[in-house]
Design an enzyme around this catalytic site. Structure first.
Site, PDB file in Angstrom:
ATOM      1  N   GLU A  34       0.888  -1.172   0.000  1.00 31.17           N
ATOM      2  CA  GLU A  34       0.000   0.000   0.000  1.00 31.17           C
ATOM      3  C   GLU A  34       0.917   1.211   0.000  1.00 31.17           C
ATOM      4  OE1 GLU A  34      -3.265  -0.166  -0.114  1.00 31.17           O
ATOM      5  OE2 GLU A  34      -3.437  -2.321   0.168  1.00 31.17           O
ATOM      6  N   CYS A  44      -1.834   9.244   1.947  1.00 29.69           N
ATOM      7  CA  CYS A  44      -1.463   8.761   0.609  1.00 29.69           C
ATOM      8  C   CYS A  44      -2.502   9.162  -0.423  1.00 29.69           C
ATOM      9  CB  CYS A  44      -1.295   7.254   0.649  1.00 29.69           C
ATOM     10  SG  CYS A  44      -2.644   6.453   1.503  1.00 29.69           S
TER      11      CYS A  44
HETATM   12  P1  NAD Z   1       8.509   4.828   4.723  1.00 24.28           P
HETATM   13  O1  NAD Z   1       8.487   4.002   3.474  1.00 24.28           O
HETATM   14  O2  NAD Z   1       9.666   5.698   4.961  1.00 24.28           O
HETATM   15  O3  NAD Z   1       8.383   3.858   5.994  1.00 24.28           O
HETATM   16  C1  NAD Z   1       7.358   2.925   6.112  1.00 24.28           C
HETATM   17  C2  NAD Z   1       7.814   1.831   7.061  1.00 24.28           C
HETATM   18  O4  NAD Z   1       8.845   1.062   6.452  1.00 24.28           O
HETATM   19  C3  NAD Z   1       8.385   2.341   8.375  1.00 24.28           C
HETATM   20  O5  NAD Z   1       7.971   1.503   9.428  1.00 24.28           O
HETATM   21  C4  NAD Z   1       9.876   2.241   8.152  1.00 24.28           C
HETATM   22  O6  NAD Z   1      10.623   2.171   9.337  1.00 24.28           O
HETATM   23  C5  NAD Z   1       9.934   0.941   7.375  1.00 24.28           C
HETATM   24  N1  NAD Z   1      11.156   0.699   6.605  1.00 24.28           N
HETATM   25  C6  NAD Z   1      11.940   1.611   5.985  1.00 24.28           C
HETATM   26  N2  NAD Z   1      12.966   0.978   5.362  1.00 24.28           N
HETATM   27  C7  NAD Z   1      12.806  -0.348   5.584  1.00 24.28           C
HETATM   28  C8  NAD Z   1      13.536  -1.515   5.201  1.00 24.28           C
HETATM   29  N3  NAD Z   1      14.625  -1.457   4.437  1.00 24.28           N
HETATM   30  N4  NAD Z   1      13.090  -2.725   5.621  1.00 24.28           N
HETATM   31  C9  NAD Z   1      11.972  -2.816   6.372  1.00 24.28           C
HETATM   32  N5  NAD Z   1      11.247  -1.748   6.777  1.00 24.28           N
HETATM   33  C10 NAD Z   1      11.658  -0.531   6.377  1.00 24.28           C
HETATM   34  O7  NAD Z   1       7.144   5.664   4.727  1.00 24.28           O
HETATM   35  P2  NAD Z   1       6.677   6.823   5.726  1.00 24.28           P
HETATM   36  O8  NAD Z   1       7.485   8.049   5.450  1.00 24.28           O
HETATM   37  O9  NAD Z   1       6.590   6.323   7.121  1.00 24.28           O
HETATM   38  O10 NAD Z   1       5.177   7.039   5.211  1.00 24.28           O
HETATM   39  C11 NAD Z   1       4.850   7.853   4.131  1.00 24.28           C
HETATM   40  C12 NAD Z   1       4.571   7.016   2.887  1.00 24.28           C
HETATM   41  O11 NAD Z   1       3.573   6.042   3.153  1.00 24.28           O
HETATM   42  C13 NAD Z   1       3.993   7.889   1.771  1.00 24.28           C
HETATM   43  O12 NAD Z   1       4.586   7.515   0.545  1.00 24.28           O
HETATM   44  C14 NAD Z   1       2.512   7.542   1.788  1.00 24.28           C
HETATM   45  O13 NAD Z   1       1.859   7.759   0.580  1.00 24.28           O
HETATM   46  C15 NAD Z   1       2.548   6.084   2.156  1.00 24.28           C
HETATM   47  N6  NAD Z   1       1.268   5.630   2.704  1.00 24.28           N
HETATM   48  C16 NAD Z   1       0.485   4.781   1.956  1.00 24.28           C
HETATM   49  C17 NAD Z   1      -0.759   4.377   2.452  1.00 24.28           C
HETATM   50  C18 NAD Z   1      -1.655   3.443   1.667  1.00 24.28           C
HETATM   51  O14 NAD Z   1      -2.545   2.852   2.256  1.00 24.28           O
HETATM   52  N7  NAD Z   1      -1.463   3.296   0.367  1.00 24.28           N
HETATM   53  C19 NAD Z   1      -1.190   4.826   3.694  1.00 24.28           C
HETATM   54  C20 NAD Z   1      -0.367   5.682   4.418  1.00 24.28           C
HETATM   55  C21 NAD Z   1       0.866   6.076   3.914  1.00 24.28           C
END
Ligand code: NAD
Length: 474
Positions: free
Chosen positions: A248, A282
């Site tokens: 997502e 998002c």
């Molecule tokens: P992010 O991708 O930076 O982090 C998301 C999660 O992934 C965090 O828990 C982070 O610690 C973890 N993570 C990062 N690198 C990793 C790795 N190498 N291995 C495992 N885990 C890892 O995102 P963010 O800044 O927290 O959130 C914003 C993003 O999320 C935006 O792009 C937004 O659009 C998206 N988002 C999507 C939805 C949806 O339902 N489609 C909902 C909310 C947010």
């Protein structure tokens, strides 16, 4: 300063010498420290989850349902504390945080209902010779261990969208919350234990990305359910050991306002969808496509709305737009806006920043290639783009690598049908904004925005698999 918060390994609260400071985004002060799980803790959580899964699998549906209902009750009972956590670690304005807590308990209640509805199919097999007397039964069975990885922006509700369906279906679940917002997920772990979920089936592990990635690569994980940025999501899909990965991800959602729209209503909804929680959803409205005959009126209505919003302290009940998740994030968005203006865009209102608070911003005269259009802004900013024909509007809305949801304001059924065919998104919202989401809706993206669908019913399908039983009854 309080002791660092422990994390949850298969029902056991644990501490570690390594800690993470959780900052309050508005003032930047530290609100708590949280112990970080290491590789050994993750290994223990996976071992516990293997045992926890067997206990979950053997629980009757009504018990799983009762536990999820009790979790929802726990959230409602502790709603004020949960709201405070979201405000302090995510910087979400108080009213929006309150509504997230209510949505989270709704999500769990829907999961509780769906736990009772995991049904199958009976398939007569005597279609051709050789199948005489045979009947097939299709069951849905849980997968095992679900690893849920969540972002910062809806720290409680998105964790409920992982844990709720996973447990409803009879799986064990390991949650890895975002490093900026681990407190609400730990609170959810507390709710799960208080609700009588078999303790070994639940772990909540704030940890470093590389530690989380090692779990993604672990063969014991049956499914990775990730919500976050496209960059991280697609990388994890590439390295995951299991083929079952749901993503997502992000977007740059478009909304089309046609000449027959109720402009005042559309402007109110667009302002809500663009600026709530500083545009950090998002499906926040980012690109506003407006028919040229109503463009000027829409521009004035939107600028008026944007300028009237109360910005600042998220703890104040009157605040509409609080800080972004960090000053760094606000500076990155401010830079994209400044670059657009330097290249010829016009800033109709907003554009300025104080600390992590970016003023609600309306831009016009942009081009499709500018970052404010082509990339996910994830900030309180929109671009206004005039169009002449409906076909042009559809082409503009579809011209993006993303595809979560889109909104269209028109009452014309032919135009609606053209949009259904022409805009490749997971959800098309008619006479409302792309930001509309009810938690039981199927929800997810096309193209770069992800794969799989969330929403309890859809997530349960993804967190289970079909098992066919053939009975020879002759
Ligand atoms: P992010 O991708 O930076 O982090 C998301 C999660 O992934 C965090 O828990 C982070 O610690 C973890 N993570 C990062 N690198 C990793 C790795 N190498 N291995 C495992 N885990 C890892 O995102 P963010 O800044 O927290 O959130 C914003 C993003 O999320 C935006 O792009 C937004 O659009 C998206 N988002 C999507 C939805 C949806 O339902 N489609 C909902 C909310 C947010």
């Amino acid at each position: 300063m309080q002791d660092p918060e422990p994390f949850l390994v298969g029902g056991e609260w644990r501490t570690s010498p390594a800690v993470l400071d959780v900052a309050e985004p508005y003032l930047g002060s530290t609100v708590a420290s949280v112990c970080i799980a290491g590789r050994e803790d993750c290994n223990d959580a996976l071992n516990a989850a293997e045992a926890g899964y067997k206990q979950m699998r053997d629980l009757p549906a009504y018990r799983r349902s009762e536990c999820l209902t009790a979790m929802a009750g726990f959230l409602e009972e502790h709603a004020e504390a949960a709201t405070e956590l979201i405000v302090s670690e995510a910087g979400k304005p108080w009213r929006a945080a309150e509504s997230e807590v209510m949505r989270s308990s709704d999500t769990l209640r829907v999961c509780a209902e769906e736990a009772r509805r995991i049904d199958g199919e009976i398939l007569p097999l005597d279609w051709t010779e050789g199948g005489d007397g045979r009947t097939g039964y299709l069951y849905r069975v849980p997968l095992g261990i679900i690893l849920g990885i969540t972002p910062f922006n809806f720290p409680l509700n998105l964790a409920c969208h992982k844990l709720g369906p996973a447990l409803a279906a009879g799986n064990a679940c390991i949650l890895k919350p975002a490093s900026k917002t681990p407190l609400t997920s730990l609170f959810l772990g507390e709710a799960a234990l208080a609700a009588g979920i078999p303790p070994q089936a639940v772990s909540v592990l704030p940890c470093l990305p590389e530690t989380a990635e090692a779990m993604v690569r672990d063969p014991r994980v049956a499914m990775v359910s990730f919500t976050g940025s496209p960059e991280v999501g697609w990388h994890l899909q590439a390295v995951a050991r299991t083929p079952r990965v749901a993503l997502e991800l992000g977007g740059n959602a478009a909304v089309i306002v046609h000449e027959d729209a109720d402009l005042a209503y559309a402007a109110a909804r667009i302002a809500h969808g663009a600026f709530s929680y500083s545009g950090q959803a998002c499906i926040s409205v980012q690109r506003v496509l407006v028919h040229h005959t109503v463009y000027e009126e829409m521009r004035l209505l939107l600028c008026e709305r944007a300028a009237s919003l109360v910005t600042g302290d998220p703890t104040a009940p009157e605040t509409d737009v609080g800080p972004m998740i960090s000053e760094f994030a606000a500076m990155a968005a401010e830079k994209k806006i400044a670059e657009a203006v330097a290249a010829g865009a016009v800033c109709c209102t907003g554009g300025s920043r104080e600390g992590a608070v970016l003023q609600p911003t309306v831009l016009e005269n942009t081009t499709p290639g500018m970052d404010v259009n082509a990339t996910e802004l994830f900030a309180p900013g929109i671009t206004l783009i005039p169009y002449d024909t409906w076909e042009e509007a559809i082409a503009l809305a579809a011209d993006t690598p993303y595809g979560l949801q889109a909104g269209i304001f028109t009452n014309d059924i032919v135009r609606i049908q053209k949009a259904v065919r022409g805009i490749p998104v997971g959800g098309l919202i008619v006479n409302d904004i792309p930001t509309f989401r009810m938690d039981h809706m199927p929800y997810g993206g096309t193209k770069h925005s992800g794969i799989g669908r969330e929403g309890p019913r859809s997530a349960i399908r993804e967190m289970t698999e079909e098992r066919l039983v053939v009975v020879n009854g002759q």
